[in-house]
Scaffold this motif. Structure first.
Motif, PDB file in Angstrom:
ATOM      1  N   ARG A  61      63.240  52.778   7.994  1.00  0.00           N
ATOM      2  CA  ARG A  61      64.619  52.280   7.850  1.00  0.00           C
ATOM      3  C   ARG A  61      65.062  52.343   6.399  1.00  0.00           C
ATOM      4  O   ARG A  61      66.172  52.786   6.092  1.00  0.00           O
ATOM      5  N   ALA A  62      64.225  51.898   5.474  1.00  0.00           N
ATOM      6  CA  ALA A  62      64.581  51.941   4.048  1.00  0.00           C
ATOM      7  C   ALA A  62      64.789  53.384   3.598  1.00  0.00           C
ATOM      8  O   ALA A  62      65.701  53.676   2.824  1.00  0.00           O
ATOM      9  N   ASP A  65      68.154  54.541   5.016  1.00  0.00           N
ATOM     10  CA  ASP A  65      69.248  53.922   4.266  1.00  0.00           C
ATOM     11  C   ASP A  65      69.440  54.608   2.914  1.00  0.00           C
ATOM     12  O   ASP A  65      70.572  54.881   2.495  1.00  0.00           O
ATOM     13  N   ALA A  69      72.729  56.734   1.693  1.00  0.00           N
ATOM     14  CA  ALA A  69      73.399  56.319   0.460  1.00  0.00           C
ATOM     15  C   ALA A  69      73.491  57.482  -0.527  1.00  0.00           C
ATOM     16  O   ALA A  69      74.514  57.667  -1.196  1.00  0.00           O
ATOM     17  N   THR A  81      80.880  56.582   9.083  1.00  0.00           N
ATOM     18  CA  THR A  81      80.022  55.409   9.150  1.00  0.00           C
ATOM     19  C   THR A  81      78.999  55.656  10.247  1.00  0.00           C
ATOM     20  O   THR A  81      79.216  56.474  11.149  1.00  0.00           O
ATOM     21  N   TYR A  82      77.893  54.961  10.152  1.00  0.00           N
ATOM     22  CA  TYR A  82      76.794  55.158  11.098  1.00  0.00           C
ATOM     23  C   TYR A  82      76.409  53.840  11.756  1.00  0.00           C
ATOM     24  O   TYR A  82      76.446  52.788  11.123  1.00  0.00           O
ATOM     25  N   ILE A  84      73.041  52.186  13.143  1.00  0.00           N
ATOM     26  CA  ILE A  84      71.616  52.396  12.901  1.00  0.00           C
ATOM     27  C   ILE A  84      70.805  51.689  13.987  1.00  0.00           C
ATOM     28  O   ILE A  84      71.121  50.572  14.374  1.00  0.00           O
ATOM     29  N   GLU A  86      66.493  51.237  15.417  1.00  0.00           N
ATOM     30  CA  GLU A  86      65.082  51.424  15.065  1.00  0.00           C
ATOM     31  C   GLU A  86      64.230  51.375  16.328  1.00  0.00           C
ATOM     32  O   GLU A  86      64.565  50.686  17.296  1.00  0.00           O
ATOM     33  N   ALA A 102      70.312  57.177  12.739  1.00  0.00           N
ATOM     34  CA  ALA A 102      71.704  56.871  12.421  1.00  0.00           C
ATOM     35  C   ALA A 102      72.588  57.781  13.238  1.00  0.00           C
ATOM     36  O   ALA A 102      72.466  59.003  13.169  1.00  0.00           O
TER      37      ALA A 102
END
Length: 109
Positions: A61-62, A65, A69, A81-82, A84, A86, A102
Motif C-alpha cells: 500500500r505504501a 501510494d 503521488a 482520483t483512485y 484503493i 488491499e 488503485a
C-alpha cells in the motif's frame, strides 16, 4: 473506500527461473498486468493501459501510494482520483504477500 472498489482476483505463478513469481490479474480490457517478485524483493508495481495500478510485496500500500503521488507530481493523472483496495495472495512457498490496487474513479455519467 474498499467497499466501492470492484474486487480484482489476483493469481500467483512461479516463473521459469524457479525463484521469481508473478502476481497478476486479467483485466476487463484484455491486459494481464503482472508484478514480478522474489521472496526477498521490496514491493513493485505495474500499471494497466486502462488506468488500474497494482503493487505487490512488503508494504504494498505504501509503495502504491508513493507511485501514485510521484505520477501526480510529474503531471500525470492530474484530473484522476483512485479508489484503493488491499488484499493478499499466497506466494509459491506459502508466504502471504500484500497486494494493493488503485482503480480510477469515474466522474460524471
Amino acid at each position: 473506500m474498499k467497499d466501492s472498489v470492484k474486487p480484482i482476483e489476483f493469481s500467483v505463478r512461479l516463473l521459469r527461473d524457479g525463484e521469481t513469481f508473478g502476481v497478476r490479474y486479467v483485466c476487463e480490457c484484455g491486459c494481464r498486468p503482472q508484478v514480478r517478485l522474489r521472496r526477498d524483493s521490496p514491493a513493485a508495481h505495474e500499471h494497466c493501459c486502462c488506468g488500474i495500478a497494482h503493487a505487490a510485496g512488503p508494504e504494498a500500500r505504501a509503495h502504491l501510494d508513493a507511485y501514485l503521488a510521484e505520477r501526480k507530481a510529474n503531471g500525470e493523472d492530474q484530473d484522476r482520483t483512485y479508489a484503493i483496495a488491499e488484499t493478499t495472495v499466497t506466494d509459491p512457498w506459502g508466504g502471504i504477500v500484500p497486494v494493493a490496487y488503485a482503480v480510477p474513479v469515474r466522474s460524471g455519467p
